[in-house]
Design a protein around this motif. Structure first.
Motif, PDB file in Angstrom:
ATOM      1  N   UNK A 120     -21.805  95.029 -81.417  1.00 50.30           N
ATOM      2  CA  UNK A 120     -21.131  96.062 -80.634  1.00 50.30           C
ATOM      3  C   UNK A 120     -21.187  95.854 -79.141  1.00 50.30           C
ATOM      4  N   UNK A 121     -21.841  94.778 -78.697  1.00 47.45           N
ATOM      5  CA  UNK A 121     -21.916  94.526 -77.273  1.00 47.45           C
ATOM      6  C   UNK A 121     -22.958  95.371 -76.567  1.00 47.45           C
ATOM      7  N   UNK A 122     -23.804  96.086 -77.310  1.00 46.15           N
ATOM      8  CA  UNK A 122     -24.840  96.931 -76.723  1.00 46.15           C
ATOM      9  C   UNK A 122     -26.182  96.579 -77.337  1.00 46.15           C
ATOM     10  N   UNK A 123     -27.014  95.878 -76.593  1.00 46.50           N
ATOM     11  CA  UNK A 123     -28.321  95.487 -77.124  1.00 46.50           C
ATOM     12  C   UNK A 123     -29.357  96.590 -76.962  1.00 46.50           C
ATOM     13  N   UNK A 124     -29.099  97.531 -76.032  1.00 44.14           N
ATOM     14  CA  UNK A 124     -30.066  98.586 -75.686  1.00 44.14           C
ATOM     15  C   UNK A 124     -31.386  97.984 -75.207  1.00 44.14           C
ATOM     16  N   UNK A 125     -31.313  96.787 -74.608  1.00 44.08           N
ATOM     17  CA  UNK A 125     -32.479  96.120 -74.056  1.00 44.08           C
ATOM     18  C   UNK A 125     -32.372  96.025 -72.537  1.00 44.08           C
ATOM     19  N   UNK A 126     -33.484  96.292 -71.868  1.00 43.51           N
ATOM     20  CA  UNK A 126     -33.609  96.037 -70.439  1.00 43.51           C
ATOM     21  C   UNK A 126     -34.611  94.892 -70.281  1.00 43.51           C
ATOM     22  N   UNK A 127     -34.246  93.892 -69.509  1.00 48.04           N
ATOM     23  CA  UNK A 127     -35.144  92.777 -69.246  1.00 48.04           C
ATOM     24  C   UNK A 127     -35.900  92.998 -67.942  1.00 48.04           C
ATOM     25  N   UNK A 149     -34.477 106.858 -71.286  1.00 47.44           N
ATOM     26  CA  UNK A 149     -33.027 106.667 -71.363  1.00 47.44           C
ATOM     27  C   UNK A 149     -32.584 105.979 -72.657  1.00 47.44           C
ATOM     28  N   UNK A 150     -33.526 105.738 -73.586  1.00 52.88           N
ATOM     29  CA  UNK A 150     -33.157 105.183 -74.870  1.00 52.88           C
ATOM     30  C   UNK A 150     -33.045 103.669 -74.911  1.00 52.88           C
ATOM     31  N   UNK A 151     -33.723 102.982 -74.006  1.00 53.35           N
ATOM     32  CA  UNK A 151     -33.703 101.520 -73.972  1.00 53.35           C
ATOM     33  C   UNK A 151     -35.080 100.969 -74.330  1.00 53.35           C
ATOM     34  N   UNK A 152     -35.099  99.741 -74.822  1.00 57.51           N
ATOM     35  CA  UNK A 152     -36.341  99.009 -75.046  1.00 57.51           C
ATOM     36  C   UNK A 152     -36.507  97.978 -73.946  1.00 57.51           C
ATOM     37  N   UNK A 153     -37.754  97.675 -73.610  1.00 57.76           N
ATOM     38  CA  UNK A 153     -38.045  96.793 -72.485  1.00 57.76           C
ATOM     39  C   UNK A 153     -38.574  95.447 -72.984  1.00 57.76           C
ATOM     40  N   UNK A 154     -38.015  94.367 -72.460  1.00 55.90           N
ATOM     41  CA  UNK A 154     -38.497  93.010 -72.715  1.00 55.90           C
ATOM     42  C   UNK A 154     -39.103  92.489 -71.416  1.00 55.90           C
ATOM     43  N   UNK A 155     -40.429  92.267 -71.405  1.00 49.45           N
ATOM     44  CA  UNK A 155     -41.135  91.854 -70.189  1.00 49.45           C
ATOM     45  C   UNK A 155     -41.453  90.368 -70.259  1.00 49.45           C
ATOM     46  N   UNK A 156     -41.134  89.642 -69.187  1.00 50.32           N
ATOM     47  CA  UNK A 156     -41.442  88.221 -69.081  1.00 50.32           C
ATOM     48  C   UNK A 156     -42.285  87.987 -67.835  1.00 50.32           C
ATOM     49  N   UNK A 157     -43.441  87.365 -68.021  1.00 55.50           N
ATOM     50  CA  UNK A 157     -44.333  87.047 -66.909  1.00 55.50           C
ATOM     51  C   UNK A 157     -44.070  85.621 -66.440  1.00 55.50           C
TER      52      UNK A 157
END
Length: 338
Positions: A63-70, A95-103
């Motif tokens: 759907x073009x919406x991952x609901x992910x914030x990097x 806000x209904x998003x999941x977070x992907x954290x990269x160090x």
């Protein structure tokens, strides 16, 4: 050998709930409100019975919406980074998003690799605490319509919102406090300012503001793994300025930790020789008589960064914040009481 457990499917949930596949898809999507409360309850019960979990990645790609914030973090070990990440994660959840954290460990090559990874995950927005100058990659995200917010550190030629501390104000507040406490000479200790616009701004502002306050002053840059040069700089400064009340101002939490250890090594009395740090750390209250700090509003900074992104992604969901540059809070303790 026992067989590998199989994931339940959306069709199985629909069959057990006595509902259509479309209704189950709506339940786990953004159209749950279109279903009756009784149908929602049936689907929830069926999903729970089967242990069904929707494949959010597959839905996002379709759907073009991952609901992910990097999120790129320059150094996850830094207490500031930990606190900021908490604020970002809390806002993403709101806000209904999941977070992907990269160090990135302050490594520009890791930064480039992580940006490629986040692009592959089709994140809907990026919060970037830069360790290098990823100008080209960030422009690629922007050209693809992915909004970006820079956290704390600017990147040359990347014209997006920058959310963080008012660095000039922080230095001004610190020197005003030290002057009011009767200190006449201040040594500023900072990590190397390369690739970090906040360090550059604080270092530049320090010299200017110290002159305005009529202070004797000097600066010392921390080496990566050896504090010998800083120990010598501190000893020389105290010797040169022995006729004046001396204080040390630390440019961030890592500098505060290093200098506190040097104070203990030299048996310097806190207060008689002032010590103050930018960034509040949990242990600052535990070192007698307590270390004076300027605390950053890390939760507010993190949440504001996400609010900026969400406004760019879905303007109807969030308004653009009116404040992007935040004032610190003075936490006065015994280390600056003469």
């Amino acid at each position: 050998m026992s067989p590998t457990p199989r994931r339940s499917t959306i069709l199985e949930v629909a069959h057990l709930a006595g509902a259509s596949k479309t209704s189950v898809s709506r339940y786990f999507g953004e159209e749950r409100g279109r279903l009756s409360p009784s149908l929602q309850a049936q689907i929830a019960q069926a999903a729970d019975t089967l242990g069904y979990q929707p494949n959010l990645m597959a839905r996002g790609l379709k759907g073009g919406r991952s609901k992910l914030i990097g999120m790129l973090v320059a150094d996850i070990r830094n207490p500031f980074s930990v606190a900021i990440t908490h604020g970002v994660e809390q806002a993403c959840r709101q806000y209904g998003y999941s977070l992907v954290v990269c160090n990135t460990d302050n490594d520009p090559e890791q930064e480039r690799q992580h940006l490629d990874l986040l692009g592959a995950y089709q994140v809907e927005g990026l919060v970037v605490n830069a360790s290098g100058s990823p100008e080209r990659q960030l422009h690629t995200f922007i050209s693809q319509g992915t909004p970006i917010v820079l956290l704390d550190r600017e990147v040359d030629h990347v014209e997006v919102e920058v959310v963080g501390l008012d660095n000039h104000l922080a230095i001004d507040m610190a020197l005003e406090h030290l002057t009011e406490q009767g200190y006449q000479a201040v040594l500023y200790v900072s990590e190397a300012p390369q690739q970090s616009s906040p360090r550059q701004k604080r270092l530049s502002r320090f010299s200017h503001a110290a002159e305005q306050h009529g202070l004797n002053y000097a600066t010392s840059l921390l080496a990566t793994s050896d504090s010998t040069a800083t120990l010598q700089a501190l000893s020389d400064f105290l010797t040169t300025q022995q006729q004046h009340a001396c204080a040390v101002l630390c440019g961030n939490g890592n500098a505060t930790l290093t200098v506190t250890r040097l104070f203990q090594q030299l048996s310097l009395p806190l207060g008689k020789v002032g010590l103050m740090g930018i960034d509040e750390l949990d242990w600052c209250a535990l070192v007698p008589p307590g270390i004076t700090t300027l605390a950053q509003p890390t939760d507010a900074i993190g949440k504001t960064a996400v609010q900026c992104l969400v406004h760019r992604i879905a303007p109807h969901t969030s308004s653009m914040p009116t404040t992007l540059c935040f004032a610190p809070t003075l936490i006065e303790r015994g280390s600056t009481q003469r």
